[in-house]
Design an enzyme around this catalytic site. Structure first.
Site, short mmCIF file in Angstrom:
data_model
loop_
_atom_site.label_atom_id
_atom_site.label_comp_id
_atom_site.label_asym_id
_atom_site.label_seq_id
_atom_site.Cartn_x
_atom_site.Cartn_y
_atom_site.Cartn_z
N HIS A 132 0.88 -1.19 0.00
CA HIS A 132 0.00 0.00 0.00
C HIS A 132 0.91 1.24 0.00
O HIS A 132 1.75 1.37 -0.89
CB HIS A 132 -0.93 -0.11 1.21
CG HIS A 132 -2.06 0.87 1.25
ND1 HIS A 132 -2.50 1.57 0.16
CD2 HIS A 132 -2.88 1.26 2.28
CE1 HIS A 132 -3.52 2.35 0.51
NE2 HIS A 132 -3.76 2.19 1.79
N HIS A 135 -2.30 -2.35 -9.74
CA HIS A 135 -3.34 -1.84 -8.86
C HIS A 135 -4.48 -2.83 -8.75
O HIS A 135 -4.76 -3.56 -9.71
CB HIS A 135 -3.89 -0.49 -9.36
CG HIS A 135 -4.55 0.30 -8.29
ND1 HIS A 135 -5.88 0.15 -7.97
CD2 HIS A 135 -4.07 1.25 -7.44
CE1 HIS A 135 -6.18 0.95 -6.97
NE2 HIS A 135 -5.10 1.65 -6.63
N ASP A 142 2.24 5.87 -6.57
CA ASP A 142 3.53 5.81 -5.87
C ASP A 142 4.74 5.76 -6.80
O ASP A 142 5.88 5.89 -6.36
CB ASP A 142 3.57 4.56 -4.98
CG ASP A 142 2.54 4.63 -3.87
OD1 ASP A 142 2.34 5.74 -3.33
OD2 ASP A 142 1.95 3.60 -3.53
N1 NMX Z 1 5.24 -6.44 -9.86
C1 NMX Z 1 5.25 -7.79 -9.87
N2 NMX Z 1 4.16 -8.56 -9.75
C2 NMX Z 1 2.99 -7.93 -9.65
C3 NMX Z 1 2.89 -6.53 -9.64
C4 NMX Z 1 4.08 -5.78 -9.74
N3 NMX Z 1 4.08 -4.44 -9.70
N4 NMX Z 1 1.59 -6.20 -9.51
C5 NMX Z 1 0.90 -7.36 -9.42
N5 NMX Z 1 1.76 -8.40 -9.48
C6 NMX Z 1 1.45 -9.81 -9.34
C7 NMX Z 1 0.82 -10.06 -7.98
O1 NMX Z 1 1.80 -10.13 -6.95
C8 NMX Z 1 0.07 -11.34 -8.20
O2 NMX Z 1 1.01 -12.40 -8.15
P1 NMX Z 1 0.62 -13.84 -7.54
O3 NMX Z 1 -0.44 -14.36 -8.44
O4 NMX Z 1 1.90 -14.59 -7.60
O5 NMX Z 1 0.13 -13.60 -6.15
C9 NMX Z 1 -0.40 -11.20 -9.64
O6 NMX Z 1 0.46 -10.22 -10.24
C10 NMX Z 1 -1.84 -10.75 -9.75
O7 NMX Z 1 -2.00 -9.59 -8.98
P2 NMX Z 1 -3.08 -8.47 -9.39
O8 NMX Z 1 -4.42 -9.11 -9.31
O9 NMX Z 1 -2.72 -7.81 -10.65
O10 NMX Z 1 -2.86 -7.39 -8.25
P3 NMX Z 1 -3.51 -7.33 -6.79
O11 NMX Z 1 -4.83 -6.68 -6.90
O12 NMX Z 1 -3.44 -8.63 -6.10
O13 NMX Z 1 -2.47 -6.36 -6.02
C11 NMX Z 1 -1.05 -4.47 -5.83
C12 NMX Z 1 -2.41 -4.98 -6.30
C13 NMX Z 1 -1.04 -2.96 -5.90
C14 NMX Z 1 -0.84 -4.89 -4.37
C15 NMX Z 1 0.05 -5.07 -6.74
O14 NMX Z 1 -0.12 -4.62 -8.07
C16 NMX Z 1 1.45 -4.77 -6.26
O15 NMX Z 1 1.97 -5.47 -5.41
N6 NMX Z 1 2.10 -3.66 -6.80
C17 NMX Z 1 3.39 -3.24 -6.35
C18 NMX Z 1 3.28 -2.52 -5.03
C19 NMX Z 1 2.61 -1.18 -5.19
O16 NMX Z 1 2.93 -0.40 -6.06
N7 NMX Z 1 1.68 -0.88 -4.27
C20 NMX Z 1 1.06 0.45 -4.23
C21 NMX Z 1 -0.41 0.46 -4.64
C22 NMX Z 1 -0.94 1.87 -4.55
N8 NMX Z 1 -0.96 2.35 -3.17
O17 NMX Z 1 -0.49 3.40 -2.90
O18 NMX Z 1 -1.49 1.69 -2.28
C1 MLT Z 2 -4.76 4.19 -2.61
O1 MLT Z 2 -4.61 5.37 -2.93
O2 MLT Z 2 -5.32 3.86 -1.56
C2 MLT Z 2 -4.12 3.13 -3.46
O3 MLT Z 2 -4.12 3.48 -4.80
C3 MLT Z 2 -4.59 1.75 -3.18
C4 MLT Z 2 -5.99 1.39 -3.56
O4 MLT Z 2 -6.79 2.19 -4.01
O5 MLT Z 2 -6.30 0.18 -3.38
#
Ligand code: NMX
Ligand code: MLT
Length: 433
Positions: free
Chosen positions: A270, A316, A371
């Protein structure tokens, strides 16, 4: 106070609207839940309501119906500034209408009058080891002020449910008023030998944060106004908003609830992704002794993925295109720091990483989120201590989650308590399906 008056005016109509909807249409189905979602982080399950913001997977966030460029355009601004008063943004979040200049300034005035941080908050921070993560310090500072909650006091004296929103608004204004000074204090105490800088009464809330941080470039005041707008709210299912709402639903006050929200924001998937992201960029920069070639960056991105890590700032849970909050910051960077090496690197990452993630085929959203570039802009203005970045996200996010809490109280939302099942029950249900 115009905020209280303007909320009170809307109250009867909103209560009536929601009561009628639930009474007359409460049994209308709006979705189904499958086993994949139960085990998959409840993705896409429609189980929350917020009228303050909405995230469309393609278009991104709308704050009270306004896109990011529209909100920036329409909200009142200080003389000569391009970015709006945060006080006007808070008015928009709470009231749902673009404030007049006077209404925006009224919130700024409220914040100024309530801005004095109690001395014990600084003592709490100073009592901690200096290597404590700034998010821990920030969350502790917010929690320490719980003793000030008017809601908690009045609740124990028999406050009626219909009136819960008033002390919640008071608590929210008191808390948000103090956030810039608390955050800047953490920064100066931890990284600048405790040499704090006092606020300047003539500056707006966001500009005062810039002032107390000790960043002299006037562009940093504009960046602060932009930053606090962009990170404020992202509908209600994200971890920080949901955690705040959940804890608040037990009638815990704003201090308890928002401290919980901050603890969720501190997770690397997050809000902490902004610190991780700058760390990742600097690692690339160091390894290649500057901005790498496209091929080198591709290789680095693959190395990150094959080592089992995520590429921070990309992907995301809801969005399926570039986050408009990324775009707004990218435009700021293009205008004020096009030649900055880390900005050039972040730009190259935008050109390379989505392709890599698409080729890997796991992430449902290969595009940058908020981010991916926020730390780059901070770094440019000299805020290089990147484990501080999530605190700034927290300062902003508490605007959105506190506004949501006021509305949850206005509408008398109940304690949140979804039902859980055992795996054996799911297996049995699956057998029947
Ligand atoms: N790099 C590598 N793998 C990724 C990434 C990424 N940036 N984004 C998603 N995946 C993987 C994820 O880990 C998952 O793998 P597995 O099946 O092995 O568990 C797979 O792709 C499917 O995930 P999604 O359904 O696309 O994403 P999910 O909704 O589960 O998670 C996040 C969303 C934001 C947690 C994920 O995209 C992520 O970990 N991003 C990197 C961290 C990040 O930038 N977080 C900030 C979000 C914004 N914020 O401020 O909160
Ligand atoms: C946020 O601003 O809270 C992030 O983009 C994460 C989200 O919306 O799930």
């Amino acid at each position: 106070m115009s905020l209280k008056r303007d909320l009170a005016v809307q109250l009867p109509e909103w209560r009536d609207r929601v009561t009628r909807l639930v009474k007359e249409k409460g049994s209308v189905k709006i979705g189904e839940v499958n086993i994949g979602q139960v085990y998959g982080g409840m993705r896409d399950v429609r189980g929350l309501v917020s009228d303050i913001s909405y995230v469309d997977p393609v278009e991104g966030i709308r704050l009270r119906g306004f896109t990011i460029p529209d909100a920036i355009k329409q909200l009142p601004k200080p003389a000569g500034a391009e970015m709006p008063y945060t006080g006007g943004l808070y008015y928009l979040l709470l009231i749902g209408k673009v404030p007049t200049r006077e209404q925006a300034l009224d919130v700024e005035r409220e914040w100024q009058e309530r801005g004095q941080v109690p001395g014990y908050v600084f003592e709490v921070i100073k009592a901690m080891p200096v290597d404590t993560h700034p998010m821990t310090l920030f969350s502790q500072a917010v929690l320490a002020m719980q003793r000030e909650s008017g809601f908690a006091r009045q609740y124990h004296n028999g406050l009626q449910r219909a009136d819960y929103w008033e002390p919640t608004l008071e608590d929210s204004l008191n808390l948000t008023a103090r956030l810039p000074e608390i955050a800047a204090f953490i920064y100066r105490w931890k990284y600048k030998h405790g040499e704090t800088i006092p606020p300047e009464p003539e500056l707006d809330w966001a500009a005062n944060f810039a002032q107390m941080m000790g960043i002299e470039n006037p562009q940093y005041k504009e960046l602060s106004r932009l930053y606090f707008l962009l990170h404020s709210d992202h509908e209600s299912g994200n971890v920080s908003a949901h955690a705040t709402h959940l804890v608040g639903s037990a009638l815990s006050d704003v201090y308890y609830a928002t401290s919980a929200g901050l603890n969720g924001l501190a997770g690397p998937l997050h809000g902490l992704a902004n610190q991780e992201c700058l760390g990742w960029l600097l690692e690339v920069y160091k390894k290649y002794d500057g901005v790498p070639s496209r091929e080198e960056l591709q290789q680095f991105a693959w190395e990150t993925l094959t080592s089992g890590q995520v590429i921070p700032g990309y992907g995301h849970a809801v969005l399926r295109r570039t986050d408009p909050r990324y775009t707004a910051q990218y435009e700021f960077g293009k205008k004020y720091m096009p030649e900055d090496d880390i900005f050039r690197l972040a730009k190259l990452v935008y050109e390379v990483v989505p392709e890599v993630l698409m080729e890997q085929g796991k992430a449902r959203d290969p595009w940058p989120n908020v981010d991916a570039i926020s730390g780059t802009l901070q770094y440019h203005y000299g805020v290089k201590e990147f484990d501080f970045y999530t605190v700034m996200f927290g300062v902003s996010r508490l605007l959105g989650v506190s506004a949501n809490m006021v509305w949850a109280r206005l509408l008398g939302q109940p304690i949140e308590r979804p039902k859980s099942l055992t795996t054996a029950m799911l297996e049995e249900l699956a057998g029947k399906g």
